[in-house]
Motif scaffolding. Structure first.
Motif, PDB file in Angstrom:
ATOM      1  N   PHE A  73      -3.646  -4.837  12.230  1.00 31.49           N
ATOM      2  CA  PHE A  73      -4.505  -6.096  12.124  1.00 31.49           C
ATOM      3  C   PHE A  73      -5.852  -5.350  11.894  1.00 31.49           C
ATOM      4  O   PHE A  73      -6.609  -5.832  10.629  1.00 31.49           O
ATOM      5  N   LYS A  74      -6.199  -4.369  12.591  1.00 33.17           N
ATOM      6  CA  LYS A  74      -7.778  -3.886  12.301  1.00 33.17           C
ATOM      7  C   LYS A  74      -7.750  -3.437  11.269  1.00 33.17           C
ATOM      8  O   LYS A  74      -8.960  -3.295  10.386  1.00 33.17           O
ATOM      9  N   ARG A  75      -6.542  -2.411  10.765  1.00 31.67           N
ATOM     10  CA  ARG A  75      -6.389  -1.703   9.586  1.00 31.67           C
ATOM     11  C   ARG A  75      -6.711  -2.708   8.264  1.00 31.67           C
ATOM     12  O   ARG A  75      -7.310  -2.546   7.294  1.00 31.67           O
ATOM     13  N   TRP A  76      -5.865  -3.985   8.723  1.00 32.89           N
ATOM     14  CA  TRP A  76      -6.156  -4.892   7.391  1.00 32.89           C
ATOM     15  C   TRP A  76      -7.139  -5.410   7.406  1.00 32.89           C
ATOM     16  O   TRP A  76      -8.007  -5.591   5.984  1.00 32.89           O
ATOM     17  N   ILE A  77      -7.980  -5.759   8.270  1.00 34.69           N
ATOM     18  CA  ILE A  77      -9.420  -6.090   8.240  1.00 34.69           C
ATOM     19  C   ILE A  77     -10.203  -5.303   7.427  1.00 34.69           C
ATOM     20  O   ILE A  77     -10.964  -5.355   6.605  1.00 34.69           O
ATOM     21  N   ARG A  78     -10.105  -3.880   7.821  1.00 34.79           N
ATOM     22  CA  ARG A  78     -10.976  -3.154   7.130  1.00 34.79           C
ATOM     23  C   ARG A  78     -10.575  -2.980   5.543  1.00 34.79           C
ATOM     24  O   ARG A  78     -11.486  -2.895   4.721  1.00 34.79           O
ATOM     25  N   GLY A  79      -9.316  -2.923   5.194  1.00 31.51           N
ATOM     26  CA  GLY A  79      -8.924  -3.052   3.728  1.00 31.51           C
ATOM     27  C   GLY A  79      -9.591  -4.064   3.201  1.00 31.51           C
ATOM     28  O   GLY A  79     -10.149  -4.148   2.010  1.00 31.51           O
ATOM     29  N   ALA A  80      -9.311  -5.495   3.708  1.00 31.42           N
ATOM     30  CA  ALA A  80      -9.893  -6.657   3.220  1.00 31.42           C
ATOM     31  C   ALA A  80     -11.436  -6.628   3.112  1.00 31.42           C
ATOM     32  O   ALA A  80     -12.245  -7.231   2.144  1.00 31.42           O
ATOM     33  N   ALA A  81     -12.104  -5.948   3.952  1.00 35.03           N
ATOM     34  CA  ALA A  81     -13.463  -5.704   3.978  1.00 35.03           C
ATOM     35  C   ALA A  81     -13.991  -4.838   2.742  1.00 35.03           C
ATOM     36  O   ALA A  81     -14.866  -5.001   2.168  1.00 35.03           O
ATOM     37  N   ASP A  82     -13.210  -3.906   2.461  1.00 38.44           N
ATOM     38  CA  ASP A  82     -13.391  -3.217   1.129  1.00 38.44           C
ATOM     39  C   ASP A  82     -13.566  -4.232  -0.179  1.00 38.44           C
ATOM     40  O   ASP A  82     -14.239  -3.891  -0.716  1.00 38.44           O
ATOM     41  N   VAL A  83     -12.420  -4.947  -0.073  1.00 37.96           N
ATOM     42  CA  VAL A  83     -12.505  -5.832  -1.184  1.00 37.96           C
ATOM     43  C   VAL A  83     -13.828  -6.829  -1.077  1.00 37.96           C
ATOM     44  O   VAL A  83     -14.206  -7.154  -2.183  1.00 37.96           O
ATOM     45  N   ALA A  84     -14.110  -7.277   0.010  1.00 37.20           N
ATOM     46  CA  ALA A  84     -15.395  -8.170   0.308  1.00 37.20           C
ATOM     47  C   ALA A  84     -16.466  -7.373  -0.362  1.00 37.20           C
ATOM     48  O   ALA A  84     -17.302  -8.067  -1.102  1.00 37.20           O
ATOM     49  N   MET A  85     -16.755  -6.094  -0.093  1.00 34.75           N
ATOM     50  CA  MET A  85     -17.637  -5.302  -0.648  1.00 34.75           C
ATOM     51  C   MET A  85     -17.700  -5.270  -2.023  1.00 34.75           C
ATOM     52  O   MET A  85     -18.826  -5.083  -2.709  1.00 34.75           O
ATOM     53  N   ILE A  86     -16.516  -4.801  -2.753  1.00 37.75           N
ATOM     54  CA  ILE A  86     -16.446  -5.021  -3.997  1.00 37.75           C
ATOM     55  C   ILE A  86     -16.867  -6.173  -4.892  1.00 37.75           C
ATOM     56  O   ILE A  86     -17.662  -6.285  -5.718  1.00 37.75           O
ATOM     57  N   MET A  87     -16.662  -7.455  -4.152  1.00 35.22           N
ATOM     58  CA  MET A  87     -16.930  -8.794  -4.402  1.00 35.22           C
ATOM     59  C   MET A  87     -18.332  -8.848  -4.534  1.00 35.22           C
ATOM     60  O   MET A  87     -18.890  -9.575  -5.467  1.00 35.22           O
TER      61      MET A  87
END
Length: 218
Positions: free
Chosen positions: A121-135
């Motif tokens: 779950f923590k790794r998923w948060i990190r990946g989703a955060a990458d998308v948030a930064m791109i957004m």
């Protein structure tokens, strides 16, 4: 050359490049500093490694570093605050990128059958955060210019700093392989990371600086 004098020269060079680029008059959004900090950390090494030189012996791989976790969570929170004010543009982007959204939802469900669900779950948060930064970047009113600015400014920092610490601060810029062979790492954790930084941000620097020469000639 004295290491302190070399550090001063590199700092002046970074300031000169930044001022040269800033002379084009691009109004930088304050929100861009959030993905800037995120990408700066991701492209070099965790903050903890800069402070203690390596992973703390009391820190497990599963748990990670409390300091790094706090910094990254703060950046994620700031990104979400920025995105909350750009919802119309975000909804339009997500609608045309539905396969990516479905992929991330599938990755989230993988937590249910993972042997290490909390770590997953923590790794998923990190990946989703990458998308948030791109957004944060692509929802900027001038996102193409913002993207160029972001890559160039990180290149202004990481490439000169890598040269500096490799040459004058080897305890930070060099390491050894398992067989004892020396390797240059610069601001990264290994030589492959340094190669990627030089390739990506070196290209970005040329992309950003070449138009300046045409402006000066005209």
């Amino acid at each position: 050359m004295n290491p302190l004098f070399a550090a001063i020269l590199v700092a002046l060079g970074i300031l000169f490049l930044s001022r040269l680029d800033q002379g084009r008059g691009f109004p930088v959004s304050k929100a861009l500093w959030v993905p800037f900090a995120w990408l700066l950390i991701a492209s070099s090494r965790p903050v903890t490694e800069w402070l203690v030189g390596s992973v703390h012996p009391e820190t497990s791989v599963e748990e990670g570093s409390p300091l790094d976790r706090t910094i990254l969570m703060l950046l994620i929170a700031l990104a979400l605050v920025v995105l909350s004010k750009r919802m119309p543009r975000i909804k339009a982007i997500l609608r045309v990128n539905l396969p990516i959204v479905l992929f991330f939802l599938y990755c989230l469900t993988s937590v249910l059958w993972s042997d290490f669900p909390f770590v997953t779950f923590k790794r998923w948060i990190r990946g989703a955060a990458d998308v948030a930064m791109i957004m944060v970047i692509i929802t900027d009113p001038q996102w193409e210019t913002a993207f160029k600015w972001l890559l160039a400014r990180i290149g202004f920092l990481l490439i000169p700093l890598s040269v500096l610490i490799i040459r004058f601060f080897p305890q930070f810029g060099r390491s050894y392989t398992a067989s004892g062979a020396p390797m240059w790492t610069g601001v990264c954790t290994d030589k492959n990371g340094l190669g990627a930084v030089c390739m990506i941000y070196g290209t970005a620097l040329l992309w950003q600086l070449l138009p300046l020469s045409s402006i000066r000639q005209s």
